[in-house]
Scaffold this motif. Structure first.
Motif, PDB file in Angstrom:
ATOM      1  N   GLU A   1      30.872  54.413  39.404  1.00 24.03           N
ATOM      2  CA  GLU A   1      32.041  54.732  40.240  1.00 24.03           C
ATOM      3  C   GLU A   1      31.753  54.656  41.747  1.00 24.03           C
ATOM      4  O   GLU A   1      32.489  55.199  42.555  1.00 24.03           O
ATOM      5  N   ILE A   2      30.655  54.013  42.100  1.00 23.72           N
ATOM      6  CA  ILE A   2      30.353  53.793  43.516  1.00 23.72           C
ATOM      7  C   ILE A   2      30.235  52.289  43.758  1.00 23.72           C
ATOM      8  O   ILE A   2      29.434  51.610  43.106  1.00 23.72           O
ATOM      9  N   CYS A   3      31.050  51.801  44.673  1.00 27.23           N
ATOM     10  CA  CYS A   3      30.994  50.380  45.018  1.00 27.23           C
ATOM     11  C   CYS A   3      30.124  50.209  46.266  1.00 27.23           C
ATOM     12  O   CYS A   3      30.151  51.046  47.176  1.00 27.23           O
ATOM     13  N   GLU A   4      29.351  49.141  46.283  1.00 30.70           N
ATOM     14  CA  GLU A   4      28.535  48.849  47.459  1.00 30.70           C
ATOM     15  C   GLU A   4      28.901  47.451  47.949  1.00 30.70           C
ATOM     16  O   GLU A   4      28.772  46.475  47.208  1.00 30.70           O
ATOM     17  N   LEU A   5      29.365  47.382  49.178  1.00 31.73           N
ATOM     18  CA  LEU A   5      29.714  46.108  49.812  1.00 31.73           C
ATOM     19  C   LEU A   5      28.598  45.753  50.783  1.00 31.73           C
ATOM     20  O   LEU A   5      28.308  46.513  51.710  1.00 31.73           O
ATOM     21  N   VAL A   6      27.971  44.602  50.557  1.00 36.03           N
ATOM     22  CA  VAL A   6      26.804  44.219  51.352  1.00 36.03           C
ATOM     23  C   VAL A   6      27.146  43.010  52.219  1.00 36.03           C
ATOM     24  O   VAL A   6      27.544  41.964  51.700  1.00 36.03           O
ATOM     25  N   LEU A   7      27.013  43.159  53.524  1.00 39.29           N
ATOM     26  CA  LEU A   7      27.216  42.052  54.456  1.00 39.29           C
ATOM     27  C   LEU A   7      25.874  41.361  54.643  1.00 39.29           C
ATOM     28  O   LEU A   7      24.874  42.021  54.920  1.00 39.29           O
ATOM     29  N   ALA A   8      25.866  40.045  54.503  1.00 41.70           N
ATOM     30  CA  ALA A   8      24.569  39.360  54.475  1.00 41.70           C
ATOM     31  C   ALA A   8      24.615  38.017  55.186  1.00 41.70           C
ATOM     32  O   ALA A   8      24.013  37.048  54.733  1.00 41.70           O
ATOM     33  N   ASP A   9      25.327  37.957  56.297  1.00 47.15           N
ATOM     34  CA  ASP A   9      25.476  36.673  56.978  1.00 47.15           C
ATOM     35  C   ASP A   9      24.657  36.653  58.271  1.00 47.15           C
ATOM     36  O   ASP A   9      24.998  37.337  59.242  1.00 47.15           O
TER      37      ASP A   9
ATOM     38  N   GLU B   1      40.493  42.952  45.728  1.00 47.96           N
ATOM     39  CA  GLU B   1      39.927  43.501  44.490  1.00 47.96           C
ATOM     40  C   GLU B   1      39.663  44.990  44.568  1.00 47.96           C
ATOM     41  O   GLU B   1      39.620  45.675  43.537  1.00 47.96           O
ATOM     42  N   ALA B   2      39.455  45.491  45.786  1.00 48.41           N
ATOM     43  CA  ALA B   2      38.899  46.839  45.939  1.00 48.41           C
ATOM     44  C   ALA B   2      39.748  47.918  45.283  1.00 48.41           C
ATOM     45  O   ALA B   2      39.221  48.843  44.661  1.00 48.41           O
ATOM     46  N   ARG B   3      41.070  47.803  45.408  1.00 45.79           N
ATOM     47  CA  ARG B   3      41.930  48.852  44.835  1.00 45.79           C
ATOM     48  C   ARG B   3      41.889  48.856  43.311  1.00 45.79           C
ATOM     49  O   ARG B   3      42.271  49.840  42.687  1.00 45.79           O
ATOM     50  N   LYS B   4      41.441  47.740  42.738  1.00 51.48           N
ATOM     51  CA  LYS B   4      41.382  47.666  41.270  1.00 51.48           C
ATOM     52  C   LYS B   4      40.007  48.084  40.737  1.00 51.48           C
ATOM     53  O   LYS B   4      39.812  48.181  39.533  1.00 51.48           O
ATOM     54  N   LEU B   5      39.051  48.299  41.647  1.00 53.10           N
ATOM     55  CA  LEU B   5      37.699  48.609  41.198  1.00 53.10           C
ATOM     56  C   LEU B   5      37.636  50.029  40.622  1.00 53.10           C
ATOM     57  O   LEU B   5      38.331  50.927  41.103  1.00 53.10           O
ATOM     58  N   PRO B   6      36.806  50.255  39.629  1.00 49.64           N
ATOM     59  CA  PRO B   6      36.655  51.601  39.067  1.00 49.64           C
ATOM     60  C   PRO B   6      35.730  52.446  39.941  1.00 49.64           C
ATOM     61  O   PRO B   6      34.680  52.921  39.499  1.00 49.64           O
ATOM     62  N   ALA B   7      36.117  52.622  41.208  1.00 50.31           N
ATOM     63  CA  ALA B   7      35.214  53.280  42.160  1.00 50.31           C
ATOM     64  C   ALA B   7      35.895  54.482  42.804  1.00 50.31           C
ATOM     65  O   ALA B   7      37.091  54.467  43.081  1.00 50.31           O
TER      66      ALA B   7
ATOM     67  N   VAL C   1      30.272  52.204  49.719  1.00 50.02           N
ATOM     68  CA  VAL C   1      29.265  52.129  50.784  1.00 50.02           C
ATOM     69  C   VAL C   1      29.320  50.722  51.368  1.00 50.02           C
ATOM     70  O   VAL C   1      29.261  49.740  50.625  1.00 50.02           O
ATOM     71  N   ILE C   2      29.466  50.633  52.680  1.00 47.50           N
ATOM     72  CA  ILE C   2      29.409  49.328  53.354  1.00 47.50           C
ATOM     73  C   ILE C   2      28.115  49.282  54.151  1.00 47.50           C
ATOM     74  O   ILE C   2      27.854  50.182  54.963  1.00 47.50           O
ATOM     75  N   ARG C   3      27.313  48.266  53.900  1.00 46.06           N
ATOM     76  CA  ARG C   3      26.044  48.159  54.613  1.00 46.06           C
ATOM     77  C   ARG C   3      25.742  46.704  54.920  1.00 46.06           C
ATOM     78  O   ARG C   3      26.381  45.797  54.361  1.00 46.06           O
ATOM     79  N   SER C   4      24.774  46.490  55.772  1.00 47.00           N
ATOM     80  CA  SER C   4      24.322  45.138  56.097  1.00 47.00           C
ATOM     81  C   SER C   4      22.878  44.984  55.657  1.00 47.00           C
ATOM     82  O   SER C   4      22.076  45.907  55.804  1.00 47.00           O
ATOM     83  N   GLU C   5      22.563  43.817  55.120  1.00 39.91           N
ATOM     84  CA  GLU C   5      21.146  43.576  54.829  1.00 39.91           C
ATOM     85  C   GLU C   5      20.537  42.592  55.834  1.00 39.91           C
ATOM     86  O   GLU C   5      19.447  42.089  55.636  1.00 39.91           O
TER      87      GLU C   5
END
Lengths: 311, 77
Positions: free
Chosen positions: A62-70, A90-96, A100-104
């Motif tokens: 139930e935790i979504c992680e969005l990773v920015l990698a550009d 998609e985000a509103r449909k996710l089971p989350a 967490v939004i982060r950059s790698e």
């Protein structure tokens, strides 16, 4: 344990703007929040083929992680915008229950708008197309930022390094920000003859006093994580490299609460400043048409100086 | 050499893995350390936290040497 992942392969296959340089030098980095006009039709749409995806997301427990990698620093141009649009669709449909939004990317969270793409758009598009293209981009990026801002889950930004302009505006959509000691925040737009255009002024004003916003905007100064926490828009300051782990633990805690209560609290505490967001957009469009903006962009794109932020 | 310059050069050497003994107070720290703009920002944040000062970017206009940087820090303490 449930897990669902998505790699933004479509974005990965998209072309990068023709003028954009990839690399860590100052001349290869966008900064600030100018709005990219759609770049020139370069005929090089497969330029990113084989490159790592610029963005991915995964939902687990139930935790979504969005990773920015550009690389070099998650500049927000047309392709990043398209990737963000796919995520928010998609985000509103996710089971989350939390995100967490982060950059790698090593250099930071995001350096803001892709100024090279913006400049290329000015050079290659007929003048009469500039404002319509700009408005189209602004409408789309505002829709993305508003969607992130109001997601029915607790959103946490994990910030390190550069968090400037449009990148700062993206971070400000989050409910909570964790910053490591390398994080640095700023709005350098006035150096280009612009103001932030992705909703940064209303969102920062929602968090801190007007005088703080004026200090950041009217001097273009940048501030560190500790100062940001003192001002109140960063929740926690952590050791270098620790922001993501701390954000994950915050997300796990937030995900324990009743969904309705959490979403209600968020909506009550963090309303969208719609009227101010609309006005900011209009100011941006007007300023963008001043000749000094094109000249400032030209100087930025052509600069070989290694210290654009410390002139 | 002031205490601030000494601490500043030691911190910079540690952060960017330079030989502290080879750093000169009057040297251009961008060139000596071989750092880019992002690393300069990291250094700025570290200095602010280490010396518990705020150094707005515009205060560093024209500052190139460790000595000049140390003077800016001392004026803010």
């Amino acid at each position: 344990m449930r897990s669902r992942s998505c790699i933004d392969e479509r974005a990965a296959r998209k072309a990068q703007p023709a003028l954009r340089k990839v690399g860590r030098g100052a001349s290869g980095r966008g900064h600030g929040n100018a709005v990219p006009l759609p770049g020139p039709a370069s005929g090089r749409r497969d330029q990113r083929r084989g490159m790592p995806p610029m963005m991915r997301w995964e939902t687990r427990d139930e935790i979504c992680e969005l990773v920015l990698a550009d690389e070099p620093c998650n500049e927000i141009g047309t392709h990043m915008l398209e990737a963000l649009e796919r995520f928010v669709a998609e985000a509103r449909k996710l089971p989350a229950r939390a995100l967490v939004i982060r950059s790698e990317v090593r250099s930071g969270f995001s350096a803001g708008a892709d100024l090279r793409e913006l400049y290329a758009g000015i050079l290659t598009r007929p003048r009469e197309e500039h404002v319509p293209a700009l408005r189209s981009f602004l409408d789309r990026i505002h829709a993305v930022m508003d969607a992130l801002d109001t997601l029915p889950m607790t959103t946490i930004g994990a910030v390190h390094g550069v968090c400037f302009g449009g990148g700062f505006e993206l971070a400000l959509t989050c409910d909570l920000l964790v910053a490591d000691r390398t994080a640095r925040f700023g709005f350098p737009e006035l150096r280009l003859g612009l103001i932030p255009g992705f909703g940064g002024i209303p969102r920062l004003r929602r968090e801190v006093g007007n005088a703080v916003v004026r200090d950041l905007l009217l001097t273009g100064r940048t501030i560190n994580a500790k100062k940001a926490a003192t001002l109140g828009f960063v929740s926690q300051v952590v050791a270098p490299g620790e922001a993501t782990d701390v954000a994950r633990r915050m997300a796990a805690q937030a995900a324990r609460f009743d969904r309705d209560a959490a979403v209600t609290a968020k909506a009550f505490l963090k309303p969208l400043p719609r009227e101010e967001l609309a006005r900011e957009k209009e100011h941006f469009v007007r300023l963008f048409q001043n000749p000094c903006v094109t000249e400032a962009l030209r100087r930025f794109v052509e600069s070989k100086d290694v210290r654009p932020y410390l002139p | 050499m002031s205490d601030t310059v000494t601490r500043l050069m030691a911190l910079a050497a540690r952060r960017f893995k330079a030989d502290a003994a080879k750093l000169r107070a009057e040297a251009d720290f961008f060139e000596t350390l071989g750092i880019d703009s992002v690393q300069a920002l990291e250094l700025l944040s570290e200095l602010e936290l280490e010396f518990d000062v705020e150094i707005p970017d515009y205060e560093l206009q024209g500052v190139k040497t460790f000595t000049a940087l140390a003077e800016r820090i001392d004026k803010r303490r």
